[in-house]
Scaffold this motif. Sequence first.
Motif, PDB file in Angstrom:
ATOM      1  N   HIS A   1      -4.586   9.716   0.322  1.00  0.00           N
ATOM      2  CA  HIS A   1      -4.362   9.956  -1.107  1.00  0.00           C
ATOM      3  C   HIS A   1      -3.386   8.931  -1.679  1.00  0.00           C
ATOM      4  CE1 HIS A   1      -6.792  13.445  -1.492  1.00  0.00           C
ATOM      5  NE2 HIS A   1      -5.978  14.305  -0.946  1.00  0.00           N
ATOM      6  N   LYS A   2      -2.361   8.580  -0.915  1.00  0.00           N
ATOM      7  CA  LYS A   2      -1.410   7.580  -1.395  1.00  0.00           C
ATOM      8  C   LYS A   2      -2.092   6.226  -1.596  1.00  0.00           C
ATOM      9  CE  LYS A   2       2.774   9.358  -1.924  1.00  0.00           C
ATOM     10  NZ  LYS A   2       3.450   9.341  -3.264  1.00  0.00           N
ATOM     11  N   LEU A   3      -3.002   5.864  -0.694  1.00  0.00           N
ATOM     12  CA  LEU A   3      -3.774   4.634  -0.896  1.00  0.00           C
ATOM     13  C   LEU A   3      -4.602   4.739  -2.165  1.00  0.00           C
ATOM     14  CD1 LEU A   3      -5.074   3.842   2.713  1.00  0.00           C
ATOM     15  CD2 LEU A   3      -3.041   2.946   1.569  1.00  0.00           C
ATOM     16  N   ASP A   4      -5.235   5.886  -2.360  1.00  0.00           N
ATOM     17  CA  ASP A   4      -6.068   6.144  -3.534  1.00  0.00           C
ATOM     18  C   ASP A   4      -5.250   6.016  -4.819  1.00  0.00           C
ATOM     19  OD1 ASP A   4      -8.083   6.979  -5.235  1.00  0.00           O
ATOM     20  OD2 ASP A   4      -8.447   8.868  -4.215  1.00  0.00           O
TER      21      ASP A   4
ATOM     22  N   VAL B   1      -5.811  11.012  -7.955  1.00  0.00           N
ATOM     23  CA  VAL B   1      -6.792  10.598  -6.953  1.00  0.00           C
ATOM     24  C   VAL B   1      -8.195  10.652  -7.549  1.00  0.00           C
ATOM     25  CG1 VAL B   1      -5.382  11.317  -5.003  1.00  0.00           C
ATOM     26  CG2 VAL B   1      -6.963  12.949  -6.011  1.00  0.00           C
TER      27      VAL B   1
ATOM     28  N   PRO C   1      -9.678   3.610  -4.373  1.00  0.00           N
ATOM     29  CA  PRO C   1      -8.405   2.901  -4.187  1.00  0.00           C
ATOM     30  C   PRO C   1      -8.552   1.425  -4.537  1.00  0.00           C
ATOM     31  CG  PRO C   1      -9.523   3.116  -2.094  1.00  0.00           C
ATOM     32  CD  PRO C   1     -10.362   3.883  -3.097  1.00  0.00           C
TER      33      PRO C   1
ATOM     34  N   GLY D   1      -2.948   4.037  -5.450  1.00  0.00           N
ATOM     35  CA  GLY D   1      -2.410   2.686  -5.635  1.00  0.00           C
ATOM     36  C   GLY D   1      -2.808   2.031  -6.938  1.00  0.00           C
ATOM     37  N   ASN D   2      -3.817   2.581  -7.630  1.00  0.00           N
ATOM     38  CA  ASN D   2      -4.244   1.982  -8.905  1.00  0.00           C
ATOM     39  C   ASN D   2      -4.467   3.012  -9.989  1.00  0.00           C
ATOM     40  OD1 ASN D   2      -6.507   3.178  -7.857  1.00  0.00           O
ATOM     41  ND2 ASN D   2      -7.773   1.335  -7.834  1.00  0.00           N
TER      42      ASN D   2
ATOM     43  N   GLY E   1     -11.816  12.484  -4.852  1.00  0.00           N
ATOM     44  CA  GLY E   1     -10.599  12.098  -4.151  1.00  0.00           C
ATOM     45  C   GLY E   1     -10.497  12.748  -2.786  1.00  0.00           C
TER      46      GLY E   1
ATOM     47  N   ALA F   1       0.820  -1.215   0.000  1.00  0.00           N
ATOM     48  CA  ALA F   1       0.000   0.000   0.000  1.00  0.00           C
ATOM     49  C   ALA F   1       0.853   1.264   0.000  1.00  0.00           C
ATOM     50  CB  ALA F   1      -0.928  -0.005   1.212  1.00  0.00           C
TER      51      ALA F   1
ATOM     52  N   HIS G   1       1.478  10.665  -7.376  1.00  0.00           N
ATOM     53  CA  HIS G   1       1.645   9.216  -7.508  1.00  0.00           C
ATOM     54  C   HIS G   1       2.961   8.714  -6.944  1.00  0.00           C
ATOM     55  CE1 HIS G   1       2.426   5.407  -9.794  1.00  0.00           C
ATOM     56  NE2 HIS G   1       1.219   5.170  -9.335  1.00  0.00           N
TER      57      HIS G   1
END
Length: 275
Positions: free
Chosen positions: A166-169, A176, A180, A171-172, A223, A97, A137
């Motif tokens: 936001h970093k979790l968001d 944002v 996620p 992830g893909n 986001g 994550a 990102h």
Amino acid sequence: MLNRLRRWREQRFAARHPLPEEAWREARHRVPLLAALGEEEARRLGQRAWRFLHAKRISLHPELAEATTFDLPARLALAGQACLLTLGWRDDEHLEAFGNVHEVLILPDAFRRRVEEMDEFGVVHEYDDERAGETSHQGPVVVAFPDLMESGDFSGFNVLIHEFAHKLDLGNSLDVDGFPPLPGDIDPREWHWVFMAVWDDLQAHLARGETTPIDDYAATHPGECFAVCCEAFFTAPDLLHDAYPALFDLLSRYFRQQTLTRLPPSAVHARPEHH
């Protein structure tokens, strides 16, 4: 094989770099969010926070570094709040994550960014936006020192949780979007329905000129809605549960944590509506 290798590395790290228990106790003493954890959760979080400090850079702006003592308990408190988001996840999920986190940069004060946004009519608006934090990102997590110092309690505000959400968001995706990577037991359609209901309710409150149940910054972008809701889930779980119980249940399953059980009675009584 990979899990065995990962466990071996974890054990080797723990043997060579034992958690500084006194510094972790001090970090928990300074931060109500961390002090509210049970002993087993605190132990697990401490280990993750300690590894986080070894794997990521914590950088202070030179101006701030000259004027501020950011000691080991302060660094552990920062890492602990960041890793709190993934405390309910397995070690491999936690590491994946935050694989896009390389540095946390702390600035002396809030900062301004020139923003361009297009409205529903296709008109581009430019304005200066004052920010307490930002990330991208693969970019650093940037936070303002005063806002970092205001984080850590049960007020509903936490710049670290917001930016790490936001970093979790991210992830893909490269931007944002409030969506996620989801675990297999959460249907993406349910995620969409629940968050859309919250989004629509926030917009309706604003259209009527009413105060929103959570920070109205959540109504500016999907986001931001996700990040603000994550802040509330950890730092004002009672308010989020009362306002949006379906969302609270969804985030409880997503984070695999029951944050209501950590809420001290004193935090509830300190809410403005309890005066």
